[in-house]
Scaffold this motif. Structure first.
Motif, mmCIF file in Angstrom:
data_model
loop_
_atom_site.group_PDB
_atom_site.id
_atom_site.type_symbol
_atom_site.label_atom_id
_atom_site.label_comp_id
_atom_site.label_asym_id
_atom_site.label_seq_id
_atom_site.Cartn_x
_atom_site.Cartn_y
_atom_site.Cartn_z
ATOM 1 N N GLN A 152 0.847 -1.194 0.000
ATOM 2 C CA GLN A 152 0.000 0.000 0.000
ATOM 3 C C GLN A 152 0.879 1.239 0.000
ATOM 4 N N PRO A 153 0.340 2.369 -0.474
ATOM 5 C CA PRO A 153 1.069 3.636 -0.307
ATOM 6 C C PRO A 153 0.771 4.188 1.092
ATOM 7 N N TYR A 154 1.531 5.124 1.536
ATOM 8 C CA TYR A 154 1.253 5.875 2.768
ATOM 9 C C TYR A 154 0.928 4.959 3.969
ATOM 10 N N GLY A 155 1.916 4.145 4.359
ATOM 11 C CA GLY A 155 1.690 3.217 5.488
ATOM 12 C C GLY A 155 1.358 3.914 6.790
ATOM 13 N N ARG A 156 1.815 5.184 6.938
ATOM 14 C CA ARG A 156 1.524 5.895 8.188
ATOM 15 C C ARG A 156 0.255 6.750 8.080
#
Ligand SMILES: NC(=O)c1ccc[n+]([C@@H]2O[C@H](COP(=O)([O-])OP(=O)(O)OC[C@H]3O[C@@H](n4cnc5c(N)ncnc54)[C@H](OP(=O)(O)O)[C@@H]3O)[C@@H](O)[C@H]2O)c1
Length: 277
Positions: A152-156
């Protein structure tokens, strides 16, 4: 009698189960009417919400409806329901009606139209406007089962995912109790949680290591654009990026209406281990 639509789906199924647990006589509407998909003893009628004239029989002796909005749009089902004697509807809408402009966002437009048609129908109404479903994590089920990985993008990025059982609990309260008329309920889970921590919760639930791989925005966009307009994918990615430093707010509605705190994402993961093993 209460008619439950969308009852083979995530929220509708839980609405049907919880009403049955309350001893309420219910009928469910399904396009396929395969009775094994529904709780024992439930009346199942075949019909398509986008063809309201063909489902008048589903409203016989029905005074309340849990209404799901099909992806193709709401059609005139609320008006038909009112003319068939229904008096109260609990509509599964979306937080997107509060967050996005219906002129530029097709999902917001669909739910906005569905809400307006219900208001115009003369039915007494309650709108459920849930935020992100915890069940959206089922999109990762295949890669977790096969490779034990989530890409996934943007894990945070952060969200406050809601368990379908909590959306259903509020629906059931609104169907069975007075005092929810003309209310639009914003619903979230109990906490904000990052994508990485969601993956960790699923990993803990199944007792197996799952790797999180952060992918580039461009790769995510190419993937998402296969199933939605590119502009919609861009908006979702912008929202995820922004949430890293601006976590979405958490609502207290589930606790106020259902009388207990909403269920955590960890609980949702434990309830769905079979989908990820
Ligand atoms: N995912 C999110 O984060 C999120 C957040 C807020 C709101 N929402 C909204 O929640 C809704 C989805 O709820 P869900 O996930 O519980 O649904 P779901 O799991 O996708 O299931 C929907 C059920 O509705 C029935 N259905 C679909 N089209 C129909 C039609 N034309 N006529 C009659 N029945 C039909 C289907 O049952 P049969 O095959 O038996 O007919 C299906 O099982 C959408 O409106 C979505 O916009 C989603």
């Amino acid at each position: 009698m209460i008619l439950v639509t969308g009852a083979s789906g995530k929220v509708g199924r839980s609405v049907a189960e919880q009403l049955t647990d309350h001893g309420e006589p219910i009928r469910v509407l399904s396009r396929t009417a395969m009775s094994e998909k529904f709780p024992d003893g439930v009346q199942v009628v075949q019909g398509d919400l986008t063809k309201p004239d063909g489902i008048k029989h589903a409203f016989d002796n029905v005074d309340r409806v849990f209404l799901f909005t099909p992806a193709t749009g709401p059609g005139t089902v609320a008006d038909t329901a009112y003319r068939c004697g229904v008096r109260k509807v609990v509509l599964l809408s979306s937080i997107v009606t509060q967050k996005a402009d219906p002129k530029t966002n097709v999902i917001a437009a669909r739910h906005h139209t569905a809400e307006q048609l219900v208001i115009d129908s003369g039915l007494s109404w309650t709108f459920l406007r849930p935020d992100t479903f915890a069940a959206n994590a089922l999109e990762w089920a295949q890669s977790i089962r096969v490779e034990r990985v989530v890409r996934q993008p943007y894990g945070r990025s952060q969200r406050c995912p809601i368990h379908e059982r909590d959306v259903a609990a509020v629906a059931v309260a609104a169907l069975l109790e007075p005092g929810h008329e003309s209310a639009a309920y914003w619903l979230t889970g109990p906490e904000t949680i990052t994508v990485i921590d969601q993956v960790r919760a699923i990993s803990d639930a199944i007792g197996e290591t799952i790797t999180f791989e952060e992918i580039k925005r461009s790769a995510a966009l190419a993937q998402m654009a296969k199933s939605m307009p590119e502009s919609a994918a861009e908006r979702l990615l912008d929202y995820a990026a922004k949430s890293i430093h601006n976590p979405p707010p958490v609502s207290d509605t589930v606790e106020r209406i259902a009388g207990r705190p909403p269920l955590s994402f960890a609980q949702w993961a434990r309830d769905h281990v079979q989908s990820f093993r």
